[in-house]
Design an enzyme around this catalytic site. Sequence first.
Site, short mmCIF file in Angstrom:
data_model
loop_
_atom_site.label_atom_id
_atom_site.label_comp_id
_atom_site.label_asym_id
_atom_site.label_seq_id
_atom_site.Cartn_x
_atom_site.Cartn_y
_atom_site.Cartn_z
N ASP A 185 0.82 -1.21 0.00
CA ASP A 185 0.00 0.00 0.00
C ASP A 185 0.86 1.27 0.00
O ASP A 185 1.86 1.34 0.70
CB ASP A 185 -0.90 -0.04 1.25
CG ASP A 185 -2.06 0.93 1.16
OD1 ASP A 185 -2.24 1.55 0.08
OD2 ASP A 185 -2.79 1.07 2.16
N HIS A 186 0.43 2.24 -0.77
CA HIS A 186 1.09 3.56 -0.81
C HIS A 186 2.58 3.47 -1.09
O HIS A 186 3.39 4.06 -0.38
CB HIS A 186 0.83 4.34 0.48
CG HIS A 186 -0.47 5.09 0.42
ND1 HIS A 186 -0.65 6.20 -0.37
CD2 HIS A 186 -1.66 4.87 1.02
CE1 HIS A 186 -1.89 6.63 -0.25
NE2 HIS A 186 -2.53 5.83 0.59
N GLU A 294 -3.22 -0.24 -8.36
CA GLU A 294 -4.06 0.88 -7.94
C GLU A 294 -3.25 2.16 -8.02
O GLU A 294 -2.09 2.20 -7.62
CB GLU A 294 -4.55 0.68 -6.49
CG GLU A 294 -5.27 1.91 -5.95
CD GLU A 294 -6.22 1.62 -4.80
OE1 GLU A 294 -6.97 0.62 -4.89
OE2 GLU A 294 -6.20 2.37 -3.82
N LYS A 336 -8.86 9.65 10.15
CA LYS A 336 -8.67 8.28 10.62
C LYS A 336 -9.66 7.91 11.72
O LYS A 336 -9.84 8.64 12.69
CB LYS A 336 -7.24 8.11 11.16
CG LYS A 336 -6.16 8.35 10.12
CD LYS A 336 -6.17 7.27 9.07
CE LYS A 336 -5.18 7.59 7.95
NZ LYS A 336 -5.23 6.63 6.87
N HIS A 369 -9.90 5.44 0.19
CA HIS A 369 -8.88 5.28 1.23
C HIS A 369 -9.37 5.86 2.55
O HIS A 369 -10.29 6.65 2.56
CB HIS A 369 -7.59 6.00 0.81
CG HIS A 369 -6.83 5.26 -0.25
ND1 HIS A 369 -5.49 5.39 -0.43
CD2 HIS A 369 -7.25 4.36 -1.17
CE1 HIS A 369 -5.09 4.61 -1.42
NE2 HIS A 369 -6.15 3.99 -1.89
ZN LIG Z 1 -4.47 6.57 0.86
#
Ligand SMILES: [Zn+2]
Length: 513
Positions: A185-186, A294, A336, A369
């Site tokens: 991810d990322h 992605e 978050k 996200h």
């Molecule tokens: Zn993100």
Amino acid sequence: MEKLLRIARDSGLIGVDQTSLDAFASSGPQRIGTGDARIYRHSVHTRDGVLYFVGAAQGEKSLFIVSESRVPSDFVGTSARTGGVSVLKASFSPENAQRLHELFPFTAPVSLRDRTTTIGCGDRLGLATAGQVRAVKRYDVAPVLAQQSIRELNLTGRDYPTVVADVTFLVFQEGYEEGYGADGDHLKKISDIDVALAAGMPMITLDLSEVMSAEPALWSDGRVEEEFQELGADVRKHVVETYADKTFRAGGSTIHIARTEAMRCALMYLRALDFSKAVDLHIRARRGDRYDLEISIDETTAPTLPQHHLFIANELALRGVMVSSLAPRFVGEFQKGIDYVGDLGEFEKQFAVHCDIAKSFGNYKISIHSGSDKFSVYPAIGRHTGMRLHLKTAGTSWLQAVLAVARADPGLFRTMVAKAVASFPEAAKLYQVSADPALVPDPATLSDAELPLLLERRDPRQLLHITYGGLLKDQSMRAGIFSTLANNEDLHDSLVEEHIEKHIRLLGAPRKP
Ligand SMILES: [Zn+2]
């Protein structure tokens, strides 16, 4: 199977009593044994006369391999032989996980490009898979069970092979055979992508925030025109002919791109788009077409304009980049661990346009996200995507683990809150939150019964969400969290299951018959 289970017990490598073993063999519960010694029902598999299952002894889970002839020698572990039967107790190591992938291919991560609805279920501790799988398997959705950014790896002291191995064994424990993804991810650099690919992760989330230029968004039209002239003649011709003062139709949406805006997009994104192409070719060379790329442009300061999304989508398509999903930055705040902050009507209006673009230019999934706990926008997300989407969650499973600790060991939880307050200034540099640690009550003043309620309040919830790095770096706290969760496995699993299920249900995913 019954005989082999009994022999495993007799070997002394797993301590399950005769009564529970009989009950298990004759049907019985999901799992036998209590406390230290357990066998997980759905993990029991045989292959070529060899029995494999996940068991726990002395608080540690292992893969047990039992055979009347010889156990496959490629697993590494402790072995014993009784009455001509071999028993091997193999650790949950990355090496043993690879062996398991070969023997039971359903335990290896796969590309989910052809699956309509996918849910990213990040897991910072490597313990949440069972709860996540139990939630997901009741719905028509596919999980991305291993999903970590480099930032999370650094903060948790884990690496990609370990992340994949933890998921592998728990998928085997649950007997979940429907396929799962694994997401690096990322990632921003080819070298990091290579680490994820080497660990067998089929999904790469390419974060373009460092290769795109954010500055032209703030430039005057005059400056944009001027800088645009620095680009090559072919590029300028292509951009002007394709986008300048053009109107595009995408589903029910009409998007007009003004001349200067087209130039601005070129200045902001062309370098990042060329890099995306290079990354796509790089992954394809290693995995054929068994991968999910992605593209993420969500970590920027301003929401992604429809004009910009369209420009990016169309340029990716022109470059032949195989995009499985794309994460724009949406209007409002996706902080978050808490619900959406912003105007729901405006969110829905703009979200619908992003969905139209995704469908018309590349037909990829819209990826959301920081998707944890955004319950108020899920219905709109489900509606406009027609459930063709990727939703990423991560911290919310960690918070369910924290909740399990709050219920099971109030003393440990109190020290975690204090440590989280101390770690907040560091953590707040990395995560977008509005929590104020001054608004978190002193846990010493709360009764045991009041402690779990802290996780329902914004400030303590966000505080605990982002400070996991500080908490897990403290070795005695880390050991305390792991042993509390191991000793309260049912509580932890069911808290994770309930919460992930709520996400899936509110999105509107169809239940399996
Ligand atoms: Zn993100």
